[in-house]
Design a protein around this motif. Structure first.
Motif, short mmCIF file in Angstrom:
data_model
loop_
_atom_site.label_atom_id
_atom_site.label_comp_id
_atom_site.label_asym_id
_atom_site.label_seq_id
_atom_site.Cartn_x
_atom_site.Cartn_y
_atom_site.Cartn_z
N GLY A 1 73.60 45.43 -11.54
CA GLY A 1 72.74 46.11 -10.58
C GLY A 1 71.67 45.16 -10.10
N GLY A 2 70.88 45.58 -9.20
CA GLY A 2 69.85 44.73 -8.60
C GLY A 2 70.02 44.73 -7.11
N THR A 3 69.57 43.67 -6.47
CA THR A 3 69.69 43.61 -5.01
C THR A 3 70.45 42.36 -4.61
N VAL A 4 71.20 42.49 -3.56
CA VAL A 4 71.90 41.38 -2.95
C VAL A 4 72.00 41.72 -1.47
N CYS A 5 71.86 40.73 -0.62
CA CYS A 5 71.88 41.03 0.81
C CYS A 5 72.41 39.86 1.61
N ARG A 6 72.80 40.18 2.82
CA ARG A 6 73.14 39.20 3.84
C ARG A 6 72.76 39.80 5.17
N THR A 7 72.47 38.94 6.13
CA THR A 7 72.40 39.38 7.50
C THR A 7 73.83 39.28 8.01
N ASN A 8 74.04 39.33 9.29
CA ASN A 8 75.41 39.27 9.77
C ASN A 8 75.96 37.85 9.83
N HIS A 9 75.31 36.93 9.20
CA HIS A 9 75.80 35.55 9.17
C HIS A 9 76.31 35.21 7.78
N ALA B 1 66.30 32.25 8.10
CA ALA B 1 65.11 33.03 8.46
C ALA B 1 65.38 34.53 8.34
N ARG B 2 66.53 34.99 8.82
CA ARG B 2 66.86 36.42 8.74
C ARG B 2 67.09 36.85 7.30
N LEU B 3 67.71 36.00 6.50
CA LEU B 3 67.94 36.32 5.09
C LEU B 3 66.60 36.40 4.35
#
Length: 186
Positions: A77-85, A107-109
């Motif tokens: 668990g936790g957080t993970v992210c991406r923008t659309n790149h 920059a977006r990330l």
């Protein structure tokens, strides 16, 4: 078990699986992120990204580069992210366009990571996170702007955020700066 994808244009496409077919296969065969990661790492891809989560809270993002997948898996668990790149490390170098894409991705990330918080911070309550994200989508300022209306034609067409705890999906039905947000909760 849930999956999310994004699309990218790939020139001179080598043999590989189209992301939509991969996601259909994952939804039909997997109940855990670990099972999905095993499949993702075993097949060639045509490009794009996928975000996956399961009922245990495990999550992962996979950058489906044509020369192999780059997977960030958070099993506890936790957080993970991406923008659309793609993960910026997978964007090929050597041209001003690729350098600009890499810079924009970083920059977006950084912006979305700032909204999410760090893994060492206590998780933000869902309403606080939701409101912060929606507020951030209203601004187009700076290189890390999440909602884009680039003169070159790059346009944010929608945004979706999934939360494993509480099980929730938040989606803008169009650009996040001008469209209503819809929230679905389990």
């Amino acid at each position: 078990f849930a999956v999310v994808d994004t699309a990218v244009t790939v020139a001179d496409t080598p043999p590989g699986i189209f992301r939509a077919f991969l996601l259909d296969g994952l939804l039909g065969r997997c109940t855990t992120v670990a099972e999905a990661v095993d499949i993702i790492e075993s097949v060639p891809h045509l490009g794009g990204t996928a975000t996956i989560a399961d009922a245990t809270g495990a999550i992962a993002v996979a950058d489906l580069a044509t020369d192999g997948a780059v997977v960030e898996h958070v099993p506890d668990g936790g957080t993970v992210c991406r923008t659309n790149h793609f993960d910026p490390s997978t964007v090929p170098g050597g041209s001003a366009e690729n350098d600009a894409a890499r810079s924009n991705s970083l920059a977006r990330l950084a912006t979305i990571s700032g909204v999410l918080g760090t893994s060492t911070e206590a998780p933000r309550p869902w309403p606080e996170f939701r409101d912060s994200l929606c507020d951030r989508m209203l601004t187009h300022e700076g290189p890390g702007a999440l909602c884009k209306h680039d003169p070159s034609g790059s346009l944010t067409i929608s945004t979706t955020v999934y939360s494993c705890s509480p099980p929730t999906m938040l989606t803008s039905m169009g650009p996040g700066c001008e469209s209503p947000w819809t929230e679905w909760a389990a």
